[in-house]
Enzyme design. Structure first.
Site, PDB file in Angstrom:
ATOM      1  N   GLU A   4     124.167  50.190  26.657  1.00 48.85           N
ATOM      2  CA  GLU A   4     123.874  51.364  26.520  1.00 48.85           C
ATOM      3  C   GLU A   4     122.762  51.389  26.998  1.00 48.85           C
ATOM      4  O   GLU A   4     121.695  51.454  26.308  1.00 48.85           O
ATOM      5  CB  GLU A   4     124.027  52.036  25.445  1.00 48.85           C
ATOM      6  CG  GLU A   4     123.005  54.061  25.524  1.00 48.85           C
ATOM      7  CD  GLU A   4     123.676  55.003  25.036  1.00 48.85           C
ATOM      8  OE1 GLU A   4     122.491  54.743  23.718  1.00 48.85           O
ATOM      9  OE2 GLU A   4     124.810  54.472  23.871  1.00 48.85           O
ATOM     10  N   LEU A   5     121.870  51.926  28.247  1.00 49.02           N
ATOM     11  CA  LEU A   5     120.709  50.993  28.903  1.00 49.02           C
ATOM     12  C   LEU A   5     119.915  52.319  29.171  1.00 49.02           C
ATOM     13  O   LEU A   5     120.328  53.402  28.166  1.00 49.02           O
ATOM     14  CB  LEU A   5     120.517  50.693  30.204  1.00 49.02           C
ATOM     15  CG  LEU A   5     121.592  49.617  29.985  1.00 49.02           C
ATOM     16  CD1 LEU A   5     122.423  48.575  31.383  1.00 49.02           C
ATOM     17  CD2 LEU A   5     121.334  47.974  28.787  1.00 49.02           C
ATOM     18  N   LYS A  52     121.533  41.368  16.069  1.00 51.53           N
ATOM     19  CA  LYS A  52     120.161  40.889  16.592  1.00 51.53           C
ATOM     20  C   LYS A  52     119.570  42.566  16.276  1.00 51.53           C
ATOM     21  O   LYS A  52     119.971  43.001  17.384  1.00 51.53           O
ATOM     22  CB  LYS A  52     120.222  39.950  17.727  1.00 51.53           C
ATOM     23  CG  LYS A  52     118.468  39.296  17.353  1.00 51.53           C
ATOM     24  CD  LYS A  52     117.394  39.737  17.656  1.00 51.53           C
ATOM     25  CE  LYS A  52     117.614  40.168  19.134  1.00 51.53           C
ATOM     26  NZ  LYS A  52     115.894  40.882  18.963  1.00 51.53           N
ATOM     27  N   TRP A  65     114.923  50.004  18.686  1.00 54.35           N
ATOM     28  CA  TRP A  65     113.541  50.063  18.022  1.00 54.35           C
ATOM     29  C   TRP A  65     113.866  51.601  17.381  1.00 54.35           C
ATOM     30  O   TRP A  65     112.819  51.725  16.494  1.00 54.35           O
ATOM     31  CB  TRP A  65     112.226  49.103  18.462  1.00 54.35           C
ATOM     32  CG  TRP A  65     111.938  49.538  19.548  1.00 54.35           C
ATOM     33  CD1 TRP A  65     112.114  48.941  20.300  1.00 54.35           C
ATOM     34  CD2 TRP A  65     111.164  51.178  19.895  1.00 54.35           C
ATOM     35  NE1 TRP A  65     111.588  48.638  21.499  1.00 54.35           N
ATOM     36  CE2 TRP A  65     111.332  50.206  21.776  1.00 54.35           C
ATOM     37  CE3 TRP A  65     111.082  51.891  19.873  1.00 54.35           C
ATOM     38  CZ2 TRP A  65     110.508  51.390  22.079  1.00 54.35           C
ATOM     39  CZ3 TRP A  65     110.576  52.755  20.251  1.00 54.35           C
ATOM     40  CH2 TRP A  65     110.399  52.034  22.020  1.00 54.35           C
ATOM     41  N   ASN A  66     114.447  52.383  18.277  1.00 52.23           N
ATOM     42  CA  ASN A  66     114.407  53.837  17.773  1.00 52.23           C
ATOM     43  C   ASN A  66     114.761  54.432  16.837  1.00 52.23           C
ATOM     44  O   ASN A  66     114.779  55.206  15.871  1.00 52.23           O
ATOM     45  CB  ASN A  66     114.624  54.469  19.608  1.00 52.23           C
ATOM     46  CG  ASN A  66     115.559  54.884  19.693  1.00 52.23           C
ATOM     47  OD1 ASN A  66     116.684  53.616  19.591  1.00 52.23           O
ATOM     48  ND2 ASN A  66     116.039  55.065  20.736  1.00 52.23           N
ATOM     49  N   GLY A 117     119.068  49.500  24.790  1.00 50.29           N
ATOM     50  CA  GLY A 117     117.860  49.127  25.991  1.00 50.29           C
ATOM     51  C   GLY A 117     117.471  49.242  26.661  1.00 50.29           C
ATOM     52  O   GLY A 117     118.534  50.145  27.654  1.00 50.29           O
TER      53      GLY A 117
END
Length: 503
Positions: free
Chosen positions: A259-260, A184, A160-161, A237
């Site tokens: 990518e966490l 998604k 969402w960023n 996320g």
């Protein structure tokens, strides 16, 4: 593009599956909220397992469709380049949608949207440059070579960023190679991805090449990562969610690119220009209200300049203008989701209870014009230690902890003392020291006398709990293609299958 902020507000946004806009199978829609007011401003369809299956089936059919599979690599690159042109033409509209949905500054989103086409153009040029190899073998009259080909249907779950920026980094190479995609987007920021789907359609991509299923992570997202029809999963996320996705994907032996989280260190030595470095640290942790995975939220400062640096940082932080994201005078806007407010309050309070001191910020702004939004003041925590809870966990907000250090050896130990390994930054005039840091720090990206200077031409990715796989540059083309080995015997000779010839 027909879709604009005025047409989204108060509307119901449907799913995009197989080149058609369709209502969710369940008939359920979910509200999306404006971070500046806390009020809903549109609804999106909550896709269930049937919708997800339909989208994967559409993507699989498109992957096998000669209209997509049998066009030349050069022509596929032209389609991606056409998409770049359309994104540029609609950059200001896309920027407004992003700002309304996630609260980032409009001036920042305009710059970001106008830069995104360069990424599509870059990867469009790679479409016909993905090469195989001729491999020498120990047999005569034998040709042994490799060829690279698309892997199939890729499921993408975006954050969402920075929805479109994060999507572009994987969507552009995926399309250039010839894969098909089911996206998604975050349930907090779906509007811009739906708008992009219109541009993909306008660019001339065959139906089903790109599909968008909106909805919650526990419904839509879970159904997507469990679907056996995917060839790869891309996720950006939290580390916690990444673990769950990887475990579900493993049941179908589907590889992932992750990518966490991050808890990246800023390291500041005593030989720096303090004002310049303070600006770099501010940009590295407070830009975008700290909602970046690479935010330099752990700041280690050499003891000889610690007090002067803190004084300058607190003064500079106090001049940061928190305000409405549509206002060009604002430096940071609201947080994208309300849960972050409670999270930041908790972590700041825990830092204080463990001995840290709030030197700037540490609360929601009291201004009346910001009362309804999800705003949080940029916060500087001094007298921190690296073992404090707020220094260990990713906060995803405008909070930085400052820790003094006395030696280079101790600094390296502190920088690496984290379960994450996404990014890092060092500020010094000593190039030897900077290179020693680059060699020893356990992070996928190292910035020297700069921070958050990213480029789509560069390979980026995390170590440890920050994920795996690479994005950017030519490495990402390898991520979304597979290698096939081809062996050709051109001797024309008859050979007894049961006679073994010794060399």
């Amino acid at each position: 593009m027909k879709r604009a902020v005025s047409t989204i507000e108060g509307s119901r946004q449907n799913l995009y599956i197989g080149g058609r806009w369709v209502e969710p199978h369940s008939g359920v829609y979910v509200k999306s909220f404006d971070p500046t007011t806390g009020m809903p401003w549109y609804e999106f369809g909550n896709a269930d397992a049937q919708d997800v299956s339909d989208a994967v089936d559409a993507a699989r059919a498109a992957f096998e469709n000669p209209q997509w599979r049998r066009i030349t690599q050069t022509d596929r690159g032209k389609l991606v380049r056409r998409l770049a042109e359309l994104v540029l033409e609609n950059a200001d509209v896309l920027a407004e949608i992003e700002t309304r949905d996630n609260g980032k500054l409009l001036k920042e989103m305009r710059a970001q949207m106008r830069a995104l086409p360069d990424s599509y153009t870059y990867f469009s040029g790679m479409a016909d440059k993905l090469l195989g190899e001729t491999v020498p073998v120990n047999k005569l009259d034998m040709l042994n070579f490799t060829m690279r080909e698309p892997i199939g249907v890729v499921g993408m779950i975006t954050p969402w960023n920075s929805p479109l920026m994060m999507l572009t980094g994987t969507l552009a190479p995926c399309l250039a190679i010839g894969n098909t995609v089911v996206i998604k987007p975050s349930e907090h920021t779906s509007a811009s991805t739906l708008a992009l789907a219109e541009l993909i359609e306008e660019a001339g991509f065959p139906a089903g090449v790109v599909n968008v299923v909106t909805g919650g992570g526990k419904t839509t997202g879970d159904a997507l990562v469990r679907h056996p029809g995917l060839s790869k999963i891309v996720f950006t996320g939290s580390t916690t969610t990444g673990r769950t996705i990887a475990a579900n994907a493993a049941q179908n032996l589907i590889p992932c690119q992750m990518e966490l989280g991050g808890k990246s260190p800023h390291v500041v030595f005593g030989d720096v220009d303090i004002d310049r470095t303070v600006n770099g640290v501010v940009a590295g942790v407070f830009a975008a209200a700290g909602q970046t995975c690479v935010a330099g939220s752990r700041c280690f400062v050499e003891a000889s300049i610690y007090d002067r640096f803190v004084e300058a940082l607190v003064e500079r932080t106090g001049r940061i203008m928190v305000g409405h994201p549509m206002n060009d005078a604002s430096d940071i806007g609201p947080l994208a989701i309300p849960e972050q407010i409670g999270k930041l309050k908790h972590y700041v309070a825990s830092g204080v209870s463990q001995g840290a001191r709030i030197a700037a910020g540490g609360k929601q702004p009291s201004r009346e014009d910001l009362a309804d939004g999800w705003y949080y003041e940029p916060t500087v925590m001094t007298e921190a230690t690296n073992d404090m809870t707020f220094m260990r966990d990713e906060l995803f907000g405008p909070v930085v902890g400052i820790v003094p250090f006395s030696s280079e050896e101790k600094m390296i130990s502190l920088a690496n003392d984290t379960r994450y390994g996404l990014a890092s930054g060092i500020w010094t005039k000593d190039i030897d020291r900077a290179m020693r840091f680059a060699n020893k720090v356990n992070a996928g990206t190292v910035w020297i006398n700069t921070y958050r200077s990213a480029a789509f031409m560069s390979s980026m990715g995390g170590f440890k709990e920050s994920g795996y796989g690479r994005r950017g540059g030519f490495d990402v083309m390898r991520e979304f293609s597979r290698v096939k080995n081809v062996v050709l015997d051109y001797s024309g000779a008859m050979q007894d299958p049961f006679v073994i010839r010794l060399r």
